[in-house]
Design a protein around this motif. Sequence first.
Motif, PDB file in Angstrom:
ATOM      1  N   ASP A  56      -3.733   4.848   4.975  1.00  0.00           N
ATOM      2  CA  ASP A  56      -4.905   3.719   3.895  1.00  0.00           C
ATOM      3  C   ASP A  56      -5.283   4.635   2.506  1.00  0.00           C
ATOM      4  N   THR A  57      -5.448   6.196   2.852  1.00  0.00           N
ATOM      5  CA  THR A  57      -6.470   6.895   1.630  1.00  0.00           C
ATOM      6  C   THR A  57      -5.340   7.078   0.806  1.00  0.00           C
ATOM      7  N   TYR A  58      -4.222   7.625   1.111  1.00  0.00           N
ATOM      8  CA  TYR A  58      -2.813   8.107   1.097  1.00  0.00           C
ATOM      9  C   TYR A  58      -2.882   7.663  -0.241  1.00  0.00           C
TER      10      TYR A  58
ATOM     11  N   GLN B 187      -0.475   5.014  -4.479  1.00  0.00           N
ATOM     12  CA  GLN B 187       0.363   3.175  -4.886  1.00  0.00           C
ATOM     13  C   GLN B 187       1.642   3.572  -3.958  1.00  0.00           C
ATOM     14  N   GLU B 188       2.018   4.779  -2.863  1.00  0.00           N
ATOM     15  CA  GLU B 188       2.942   4.143  -1.712  1.00  0.00           C
ATOM     16  C   GLU B 188       2.284   4.678  -0.606  1.00  0.00           C
ATOM     17  N   SER B 189       2.563   3.981   0.721  1.00  0.00           N
ATOM     18  CA  SER B 189       2.673   4.649   2.053  1.00  0.00           C
ATOM     19  C   SER B 189       3.214   6.443   2.358  1.00  0.00           C
TER      20      SER B 189
END
Length: 500
Positions: free
Chosen positions: A51-53, A58-60
Amino acid sequence: MEKDDREKEGKLTLVLALATLIAAFGSSFQYGYNVAAVNSPSELMQQFYNDTYQERNQESLDSFSLTLLWSVTVSMFPFGGFIGSLMVGPLVNKLGRKGALLFNNIFSIVPAILMGCSKTARSYELIIASRLMVGICAGLSSNVVPMYLGELAPKNLRGALGVVPQLFITVGILVAQLFGFRNVLANEEGWPILLGLTGVPAALQVLSLPFFPESPRYLLIQKKDVSATEKALQRLRGWKDVTLEIEEIRREDEAEKAAGIISVWKLFKMQSLRWQLISIIVLMAGQQLSGVNAIYYYADKIYLSAGVKSNDVQYVTAGTGAVNVFMTIVTVFVVELWGRRLLLLLGFATCLTACIVLTVALALQDTISWMPYVSIVCVIVYVIGHALGPSPIPALLITEIFLQSSRPAAFMIGGSVHWLSNFTVGLIFPFIQVGLGAYSFIIFAVICLLTTIYIFLVIPETKGRSFIEINQIFAKKNKVSDVYPEKEELKDLPPPVSPC
């Protein structure tokens, strides 16, 4: 008079008991706690990493990067432990044993605050850096606490008090498992608190340990402070006349003056300490490479295959942790009765048997319906065996088989082997497991067998013997005329007691 001396010898005074509990709870407990604290909330923490990344980029994270980040988080702990072990010698020689423990709390309180704030700060980097710092804390405490307690204790209590650090490590693991239940702290809101709680024992130690004595051996041999040594021994023993013990420490000092403070490099070159050095390397490597971490890693899968519901595995794991604590308590009480050598032989032989039967059980569990239950029994038997000897005794033996000048360097080497072996198992076992499956425990069985043979052939019994007597036994093995051959002062010592 002799009877009176014997009664005195066995006394566990309030000061000695409290110093032992504060040193072990403030330091060893944290080691165990941090070993287990990240296990329960691992999925929640990995979700937080992702989630933090995603918020930042704006990408997983792809699955490989997430696995890599998590592996780094877990392996920072043993890597920090290795760094901490390298710091032992300089710190205990400069600050003393008690001073080193107090200084070490920096590496617990600071990361506890950082881990507690990591979720609010939206930073997984804080967790990774903190795992390195609590690793340094564990590396220092796993070496300094046994050294400190071994030097505080009278020789008839040295074994029992020397096992206390391992007892608190197992208590730390169990407490982390209990706090790690999903309905306690292993949940969305609770996991930062779970990680941050490691600072509580450290804060208590900072507040209370300054009121307890420094190691009398450090005060006399390194600080040359006879008055402080006398006061420390009087408080620890509970009586005024400590002349005999001061005399024994002086004789150890005399025995070592030619050697000075021994560095790691010098320790490797000294013939008079050769078998002691080989022994701690074998025991520390055997302790970690015998499969204890792999057993814990594999335990969840074994429980699931035996039909334990996935939600109930956490309770069975905590039950295994409770067995570990109970058996370590048993060891505290039997180590002076049975001796170190017997407990090591019994422990490694039990682990060897459990690994062999577990291999057979895992190989047959799909064909014979009751085999998964045999696997569960093997896990519990293995934990009992490891708690009896391989877990608690090696660190105690480092204190006993080395004298004051070589002890810090010996703990640095023993600690480095411990943490590098720990790191290696953590890194390599998942790949071994993929390659060998059920047969991976054969490797650990072979290591247990080789370590058992070495203990049987080389390790003497150290129960009830002074540090000088133990080193005289090894002097024969090292084929030198005395503990330090260049010294004449030892010629008037009583002849060494032949090993059991």
